[in-house]
Motif scaffolding. Structure first.
Motif, PDB file in Angstrom:
ATOM      1  N   SER A 193      34.503  54.824  37.739  1.00  0.00           N
ATOM      2  CA  SER A 193      34.897  55.064  36.492  1.00  0.00           C
ATOM      3  C   SER A 193      35.410  56.434  36.213  1.00  0.00           C
ATOM      4  O   SER A 193      36.585  57.073  35.521  1.00  0.00           O
ATOM      5  CB  SER A 193      34.285  54.288  35.283  1.00  0.00           C
ATOM      6  N   PHE A 194      34.584  57.364  36.836  1.00  0.00           N
ATOM      7  CA  PHE A 194      34.876  58.532  36.821  1.00  0.00           C
ATOM      8  C   PHE A 194      36.461  59.200  37.103  1.00  0.00           C
ATOM      9  O   PHE A 194      37.199  60.378  36.723  1.00  0.00           O
ATOM     10  CB  PHE A 194      33.488  59.442  37.042  1.00  0.00           C
ATOM     11  N   VAL A 195      36.439  58.452  38.304  1.00  0.00           N
ATOM     12  CA  VAL A 195      37.912  58.399  39.147  1.00  0.00           C
ATOM     13  C   VAL A 195      39.040  58.293  38.553  1.00  0.00           C
ATOM     14  O   VAL A 195      39.708  58.996  38.035  1.00  0.00           O
ATOM     15  CB  VAL A 195      38.189  57.948  40.416  1.00  0.00           C
ATOM     16  N   ASN A 196      39.060  57.250  38.078  1.00  0.00           N
ATOM     17  CA  ASN A 196      39.968  56.524  37.189  1.00  0.00           C
ATOM     18  C   ASN A 196      40.242  57.765  35.751  1.00  0.00           C
ATOM     19  O   ASN A 196      41.264  58.176  35.640  1.00  0.00           O
ATOM     20  CB  ASN A 196      39.247  55.420  36.631  1.00  0.00           C
ATOM     21  N   PHE A 254      34.397  51.077  34.656  1.00  0.00           N
ATOM     22  CA  PHE A 254      32.808  51.173  35.175  1.00  0.00           C
ATOM     23  C   PHE A 254      32.066  49.961  34.930  1.00  0.00           C
ATOM     24  O   PHE A 254      31.511  49.642  35.950  1.00  0.00           O
ATOM     25  CB  PHE A 254      31.865  51.846  33.865  1.00  0.00           C
ATOM     26  N   LEU A 255      32.633  48.988  34.010  1.00  0.00           N
ATOM     27  CA  LEU A 255      31.484  47.397  33.990  1.00  0.00           C
ATOM     28  C   LEU A 255      32.282  46.611  34.695  1.00  0.00           C
ATOM     29  O   LEU A 255      31.694  45.710  35.882  1.00  0.00           O
ATOM     30  CB  LEU A 255      31.691  46.973  32.652  1.00  0.00           C
ATOM     31  N   GLY A 256      33.793  46.527  35.298  1.00  0.00           N
ATOM     32  CA  GLY A 256      34.710  46.103  35.794  1.00  0.00           C
ATOM     33  C   GLY A 256      33.688  46.040  37.570  1.00  0.00           C
ATOM     34  O   GLY A 256      33.673  45.536  38.226  1.00  0.00           O
ATOM     35  N   ALA A 257      33.952  47.338  37.473  1.00  0.00           N
ATOM     36  CA  ALA A 257      33.601  48.143  39.014  1.00  0.00           C
ATOM     37  C   ALA A 257      32.313  47.297  39.415  1.00  0.00           C
ATOM     38  O   ALA A 257      31.667  46.963  39.960  1.00  0.00           O
ATOM     39  CB  ALA A 257      33.842  49.365  39.671  1.00  0.00           C
ATOM     40  N   THR A 258      31.191  47.342  38.424  1.00  0.00           N
ATOM     41  CA  THR A 258      29.985  47.492  38.856  1.00  0.00           C
ATOM     42  C   THR A 258      30.111  45.285  38.748  1.00  0.00           C
ATOM     43  O   THR A 258      28.884  45.590  39.583  1.00  0.00           O
ATOM     44  CB  THR A 258      28.706  47.670  37.724  1.00  0.00           C
TER      45      THR A 258
END
Length: 315
Positions: free
Chosen positions: A156-159, A106-110
């Motif tokens: 992150s949800f998909v992951n 989540f934080l990495g993609a953001t």
């Protein structure tokens, strides 16, 4: 024993970075120092931006969110890593493992999308300075930041949704120092091909879209800078982007090396070194790069300190 679903596992075992106690002690000291610098640097950056009104601009609005992301990003990984370096019990519960992985993705993609938003901000500032206040309005800035968090949440949800479908038969040993996607995939005794493709597509789209945005922004910026006749003007324009460009290069370089490749090419040693960079080193470097190379931040620190001295004298 038949296959059992991951939800039945009580915990995983993190192998960590090394088995040598001497090296573990050295790494603990080094990582602890880095983490303290990360916390103090990013908290200090957020505080300075909030306290100094001259830094209430779109550039520093994005920078404050970058510092916030780096602070939480590092805190998701580093404390558990430090704990594992000191103790012989290196287990992590199933829930904590997937929570760590969720926030890590989540934080990495953001941060990926936030960095591309910052590149767009620099593009508008240099290529269209007269329209900058209108284009980069408060509403536009908030929308870009909100969009970054929303896309990070979706990724992150998909992951985690895909990873939760895995089955494990024989081992719960994660050959890494935190719960990352690749080493967990390598534990599965079921066919992970479709899951790998889905995760690869999501991660690939995130990185490609961000890289295209950043590349187009900096191509336009470079073209504009080359048209500036005065050397001092060129240097001033370039210096406003230098710190961001350096941070982007390090962050995206390690991310692409680690994730945009098939799971079969996963290498414990190489991937761990890259992981140390983007989980521990980069969150520490970002505030240092931005503050040490930025006169506005240095001046803001001086103003805040001067205001505190004046307020104490009045009391």
């Amino acid at each position: 024993m038949g296959k059992r679903n991951i939800t039945l596992l009580s915990d995983f075992f993190l192998m960590g970075l090394t088995d040598s106690e001497d090296i573990q002690l050295v790494l603990f000291t080094l990582f602890l120092l880095m983490y303290l610098i990360t916390v103090l640097g990013n908290m200090g950056m957020i505080l300075i931006i909030c306290l100094d009104s001259k830094l209430h601009t779109p550039m520093y609005f994005f920078l404050s969110h970058l510092s916030f992301l780096d602070l939480i990003y590092s805190s998701v990984i580093t404390p558990k890593t430090l704990d594992n370096l000191l103790t012989s019990i290196k287990t992590i519960s199933y829930l904590n493992c997937f929570t760590q992985m969720y926030f890590f993705v989540f934080l990495g993609a953001t941060e990926c999308f936030l960095l591309s938003s910052m590149a767009y901000d620099r593009y508008v500032a240099i290529c269209s300075p007269l329209h900058y206040p209108v284009v980069m309005s408060i509403r536009r800035c908030c929308s870009l930041v909100f969009g970054s968090y929303l896309i990070g949440f979706t990724d992150s949800f998909v992951n985690v949704f895909c990873m939760n479908k895995l089955h494990f038969c024989d081992s719960n040993v994660i050959y890494h120092f935190f719960c990352d996607t690749s080493p967990i995939l390598s534990l599965s005794c079921t066919d992970t091909h479709n899951i790998e493709i889905m995760i690869f597509i999501v991660a690939g789209c995130t990185l490609v879209v961000c890289l295209i945005t950043i590349s187009m922004s900096y191509v336009s910026i470079l073209s504009t800078i080359l048209k500036i006749t005065f050397t001092s003007g060129k240097w001033k324009a370039f210096s406003t982007c230098a710190s961001h460009l350096l941070g982007v290069t390090i962050f995206y370089g390690t991310m692409i090396f680690t994730y945009l490749k098939p799971n079969k090419s996963y290498s414990l040693g190489n991937d761990q070194v890259a992981s140390v960079f983007y989980t521990i080193v980069i969150p520490m470097l970002n505030p240092l790069i931005c503050s040490l190379r930025n006169k506005e931040v240095k001046n803001a620190v001086s103003r805040v300190i001067q205001k505190r001295k004046v307020s104490k004298q009045l009391k």
